[in-house]
Design a protein around this motif. Structure first.
Motif, PDB file in Angstrom:
ATOM      1  N   ASN A 129       0.266  -1.894  -0.307  1.00 56.03           N
ATOM      2  CA  ASN A 129      -0.200  -0.096   0.049  1.00 56.03           C
ATOM      3  C   ASN A 129       0.554   1.257   0.304  1.00 56.03           C
ATOM      4  O   ASN A 129       1.329   1.158   0.895  1.00 56.03           O
ATOM      5  N   SER A 183       0.251   4.018   0.583  1.00 58.52           N
ATOM      6  CA  SER A 183      -0.013   4.716   1.711  1.00 58.52           C
ATOM      7  C   SER A 183       0.207   4.830   2.867  1.00 58.52           C
ATOM      8  O   SER A 183       0.178   5.478   3.994  1.00 58.52           O
ATOM      9  N   ARG A 200       5.026   6.329  -6.426  1.00 60.38           N
ATOM     10  CA  ARG A 200       4.708   8.046  -6.145  1.00 60.38           C
ATOM     11  C   ARG A 200       5.265   9.204  -7.154  1.00 60.38           C
ATOM     12  O   ARG A 200       4.070   9.927  -7.472  1.00 60.38           O
ATOM     13  N   GLU A 243       1.975   9.669  -8.875  1.00 59.82           N
ATOM     14  CA  GLU A 243       1.061  10.419  -8.897  1.00 59.82           C
ATOM     15  C   GLU A 243       0.774  11.403  -8.811  1.00 59.82           C
ATOM     16  O   GLU A 243       1.287  12.478  -8.603  1.00 59.82           O
TER      17      GLU A 243
END
Length: 226
Positions: free
Chosen positions: A31, A33, A72, A75
């Motif tokens: 994940n 996050s 990332r 993103e």
């Protein structure tokens, strides 16, 4: 905005590390996050559980962090979205089980679940090795990740083209290009209905190898690594 075209935004992570003559390979999802501190905790736990040399901790943590950083970096960027049915392909060996299959996947469906697909696949084909399902899910996510990255590049190219400038299309390749090669072969608007002459092509193949066959394959892989 960029994310995995699946229900859960999980990153496929693949490790292939050799330190002091010891070789460690693994694949799983992560994940993005989660706090970065979890990476070191995971690396230490893995080394302890598998009784690997302590030098593997840094190598494992760095490899995971590098792959997370790459994910990332996309993103916040725009993706080309729309109804797209793409072919995905499985060709992998997990312990004694060999899986070969190809099927259509709707990358515009952000409710899709590779893990549930893998569980259903194993249940339907009576595959009892619990590691097979996890490997199938990661293989699917790796191909979807590559397609998602390609969607970012496509969206960027579209924006620049609208400004009247010519650009060279860049094809980033993170895994093995399987998904992108299939997209080129069948196109992004392929039908989910299979023609009769293609039934054998899309039929899943499951082979159970003997100990001797597995040993021969692993010996060959070891020679290739060296």
């Amino acid at each position: 905005k960029f994310r995995m075209p699946t229900l859960e935004n999980l990153v496929p992570i693949r490790l292939d590390i050799e330190v002091d003559g010891r070789h460690f390979k693994d694949a799983f999802t992560w994940n993005p996050s989660d706090p970065d501190s979890e990476v070191v905790v995971f690396a230490r736990r893995t080394v302890k559980d598998l009784k690997l040399p302590p030098t593997f901790i840094t190598q494992i943590a760095q490899s995971i962090q590098t792959q997370l950083s790459e994910f990332r970096s996309y993103e916040g960027q725009e993706m080309n979205t729309g109804e797209k049915i793409v072919p995905l392909k499985l060709d992998l060996r997990v312990n004694h089980t060999v899986i070969r299959d190809q099927f259509m996947w709707d990358i515009s469906n952000f409710e899709s679940d590779p893990e549930e697909f893998a569980r259903t696949f194993c249940r339907d084909l009576d595959i009892v090795d619990p590691e097979v399902g996890a490997a199938i899910a990661v293989a699917i996510r790796e191909q979807l990740y590559e397609i998602a990255v390609q969607s970012v590049a496509s969206a960027r190219e579209t924006r620049i083209s609208k400004k009247g400038r010519r650009v060279e299309h860049v094809t980033p390749s993170k895994v093995n290009g399987t998904a992108l090669d299939l997209v080129k072969l069948f196109g992004s608007k392929a039908s989910v209905l299979r023609k009769r002459k293609e039934w054998d092509l899309h039929e899943p193949v499951v082979d159970i190898l003997s100990n001797e066959e597995v040993e021969a394959i692993e010996a060959r892989e070891e020679r290739n690594i060296r």
